[in-house]
Design an enzyme around this catalytic site. Structure first.
Site, PDB file in Angstrom:
ATOM      1  N   GLU A 130       0.790  -1.228   0.000  1.00 52.60           N
ATOM      2  CA  GLU A 130       0.000   0.000   0.000  1.00 52.60           C
ATOM      3  C   GLU A 130       0.830   1.290   0.000  1.00 52.60           C
ATOM      4  O   GLU A 130       0.419   2.291  -0.579  1.00 52.60           O
ATOM      5  CB  GLU A 130      -0.941   0.025   1.223  1.00 52.60           C
ATOM      6  CG  GLU A 130      -2.082  -0.971   1.158  1.00 52.60           C
ATOM      7  CD  GLU A 130      -3.106  -0.640   0.087  1.00 52.60           C
ATOM      8  OE1 GLU A 130      -3.132   0.515  -0.390  1.00 52.60           O
ATOM      9  OE2 GLU A 130      -3.877  -1.536  -0.290  1.00 52.60           O
ATOM     10  N   SER A 162     -48.024 -24.271  41.356  1.00 50.47           N
ATOM     11  CA  SER A 162     -47.664 -24.669  42.725  1.00 50.47           C
ATOM     12  C   SER A 162     -46.235 -24.328  43.108  1.00 50.47           C
ATOM     13  O   SER A 162     -45.860 -24.479  44.277  1.00 50.47           O
ATOM     14  CB  SER A 162     -47.900 -26.174  42.904  1.00 50.47           C
ATOM     15  OG  SER A 162     -49.278 -26.469  42.814  1.00 50.47           O
TER      16      SER A 162
END
Length: 700
Positions: free
Chosen positions: A94, A364
């Site tokens: 680059e 319950s």
């Protein structure tokens, strides 16, 4: 001739003066522009290099279990923490003059401009790493002259205020590598399943090949293009004398194994738990004046990965092939730390958390909390009430309620609280609420952290008020912890992006005097809940946990609950509490299939057994204020050989029976309070900690 020569010389001098003048003007203009740029840069100051960073979640052993990110998945790493091949590869491909130029490569710019002018449009770039970094941070990728000018200005400012290594590090942490990955660390984890520091030359070159065009050069999308590009990167590195010819040859021959599928699998670890941890961390940070939006947090959680794995496995094993849903949570009594959480069958299909967000009827399962209130109001495990078909009136006699038991049958004789809880008798529960009152019941629910609306109707004794599984499991967890108020937690510590500790859970802050019920009541209730697995309590209905008793290898205290649409089971050992819910998201859809009804218990028992695998069974140790007494279940009297249904029960001293189970007078006093302090009592005295559990637990 002389006059002509003089004129020529004069014109020549004028041209020279003009050229010099123009050069002076141009030089002055350039100096002015450069000075203006410098002043502009100084006035504006350094541009911010801040970017959003992923927040990382760790389990209790500091292993990564997931992350969260704003717009981009990124894990920031310093240049020294990357493989050196990465920086060399990016410079080779680059910006070979990166450390020499001041933000612009004028040779490349001139060549690119020539091509752009010929084409009359922007066709080629000559961006340096600094310019690309500026574009990644502040601009779009549009190919326009305006964007290019802005890019140049940003690049100039960045070069003025930042060191080259800072810029290279920032670029490598912001460049896009495809598949939602930004920066070399996120990309390295995605493609290769390891940190960027561990990458080889071949892997580094392949990775740096991707930013040129992620949709073209990603090895996941097009391996041929990717490896062709990798060869170019390696050749450039060799030509720049960054690596040797031999190293390049080895790199080109290296077989690279992609791990992107494994990475995807790791992202599915405990997604419902991570949502809850994120929410808790957000609340913690807000209280400290910080915000999750800052990003880059490292959050250590309470998750025990082994528990989470076991939970997911048993859920997958037992969930039927239909749309039945599940909620699962486990936590520790001593700390309140959540060790595992599953909020549904599939997070991708529905992120709705059925542990924390769904409010359902507990049935319950609510009864132990009702009996906790009853113990505070003077009940004991041997408080007997008549269990028979009963019509209850309420609302000043304007309304009636006629509860039934699950099998439609009734005991039709007095039963004790111990037996009523074991077989889940509904008549006993409603009568208890009638005697205790609504206010004490509301109070105990609030103290135990159960957020629900308790209406003044008898049916709430049977769990008709909706609750979350998290709240109810948390309540059981506090009972398991001896009545101490252990707040439910999913976060152990939080560090910011700089590694500074912002929050750390401190167990020392949890005071032992911060309790929601007495130690004695908590233990008595715990021991009562072991009766769910004990056949000695069988009557017109069996003890509710017998169907899974065959898998039981250690003492458990638990309670199940069933309504037409919901099933729950919550229970614990001294070290772990687990709650399971099953039902359909359509709240009105009934549980009709037999496999649906058994799913909850199977998930619960299999998880508890596997989570405790390799750990010695641990007893529930009695408190100093209770006494273990062997009694006859049918009469509540002290057991002798003539009474066959014997069971160890723990009672407060004032509640220990004074009469033998064979005493005929006892039969007439089952519903009355047991009084008298003069008769001798048969009290269990043993140094064996296992002696406090039901004898039937050890029978074949």
């Amino acid at each position: 001739m002389r006059r002509v020569d003089l004129q020529l010389q004069k014109r020549k001098r004028q041209k020279i003066r003009s050229v010099i003048w123009y050069l002076l003007v141009l030089t002055s203009a350039c100096c002015t522009v450069l000075l203006a740029l410098r002043i502009y840069a100084q006035v504006l100051g350094p541009p911010s290099l801040a970017v959003s960073k992923a927040t990382v979640f760790l389990d209790r052993n500091n292993h990564s279990i997931g992350d969260r990110f704003a717009e981009q998945r990124r894990y920031w790493v310093e240049l020294e923490e990357m493989s050196p091949f990465i920086s060399e590869a990016i410079l080779a491909v680059e910006d070979q003059e990166f450390y020499e130029h001041h933000g612009f490569d004028y040779t490349r710019i001139a060549a690119a401009l020539l091509k752009d002018v010929k084409a009359m449009r922007k066709v080629e770039g000559a961006s340096t790493i600094t310019q690309q970094y500026a574009r990644n941070l502040y601009l779009t990728h549009d190919k326009t002259w305006t964007r290019k000018a802005k890019e140049a200005l940003y690049a100039y400012r960045m070069e003025v205020f930042y060191e080259k290594d800072e810029l290279l590090e920032g670029y490598l942490n912001t460049v896009y590598f495809g598949h939602g990955m930004y920066g070399v660390e996120a990309a390295s984890r995605f493609y290769f399943g390891k940190s960027s520091k561990e990458l080889t030359l071949a892997e580094s070159a392949l990775l740096i090949s991707i930013p040129k065009g992620p949709s073209i050069y990603s090895p996941v999308i097009n391996s041929e293009n990717a490896y062709d590009r990798q060869n170019i990167v390696l050749t450039l590195m060799e030509s720049q004398n960054m690596v040797t010819t031999e190293a390049v040859k080895r790199a080109k021959d290296e077989k690279i194994v992609l791990k992107n599928e494994e990475w995807k699998a790791t992202k599915s670890v405990a997604p419902y738990f991570l949502d809850e941890a994120w929410n808790e961390a957000e609340r913690i940070l807000k209280s400290k004046g910080r915000a999750m939006a800052e990003g880059g947090w490292t959050i250590e959680t309470t998750l025990v990965t082994q528990h989470q794995k076991v939970a997911e496995e048993v859920i997958a094993d037992w969930m039927p092939n239909n749309s039945l849903e599940v909620g699962f949570v486990s936590m520790e009594p001593d700390t309140g730390y959540v060790t595992a959480l599953v909020g549904g069958r599939s997070y991708s299909a529905s992120p709705f958390n059925r542990v924390t967000q769904a409010k359902r009827q507990p049935g319950s399962t609510i009864k132990p909390l009702l009996y906790a209130a009853a113990l505070e109001e003077g009940f004991s495990p041997l408080t007997f009430l008549e269990s028979e078909q009963t019509i209850f009136t309420y609302d000043d006699g304007r309304s009636e309620y006629k509860p039934n038991n699950v099998n439609g049958e009734f005991a039709n004789h007095p039963i004790s609280l111990a037996q009523a809880l074991a077989i889940s008798d509904n008549i006993y529960a409603v009568k208890t609420l009638e005697k205790v009152g609504y206010k004490p019941f509301r109070t105990i629910l609030e103290r135990l952290g159960v957020k629900t609306t308790v209406k003044d109707t008898p049916s709430i004794a049977l769990g008709t008020s909706e609750v979350t599984l998290k709240d109810l499991t948390g309540a059981f967890n506090k009972i398991a912890g001896g009545g101490l108020d252990r707040k439910i937690q999913t976060v152990l510590s939080i560090k910011d992006s700089k590694g500074e500790v912002v929050f750390e859970a401190d167990p020392k802050e949890r005071k032992d005097d911060d309790r929601v019920m007495s130690k004695d009541d908590a233990f008595i209730l715990t021991h009562l809940m072991t009766g769910m697995f004990d056949p000695v309590f069988n009557d017109y209905a069996p003890a509710t946990g017998l169907s899974i008793r065959g898998k039981q290898t250690r003492p458990y205290a638990a309670k199940s609950g069933t309504t037409n649409t919901d099933q729950m089971l919550i229970g614990y050992t001294p070290t772990l509490t687990t709650g399971v819910w099953n039902g359909y998201d359509e709240g009105s859809r009934a549980l009709e299939l037999a496999e649906d009804k058994q799913t909850t218990k199977n998930i619960w028992i299999d998880f508890m057994e596997k989570a405790h695998q390799g750990v010695s069974p641990e007893p529930f140790l009695p408190t100093k204020g209770v006494s273990g007494t062997i009694v006859d279940i049918e009469t509540g009297g002290l057991a002798v050989s003539e009474c066959s249904k014997q069971r160890l029960v723990y009672l407060k001293q004032k509640d220990v029976p004074r009469r033998l189970c064979t005493d005929p007078k006892l039969q007439k006093q089952l519903v009355d309070d047991i009084e008298g302090n003069e008769n001798e009592m048969i009290e269990m005295e043993s140094d064996d900690p296992w002696s406090m559990f039901p004898f039937s637990f050890f029978r074949n």
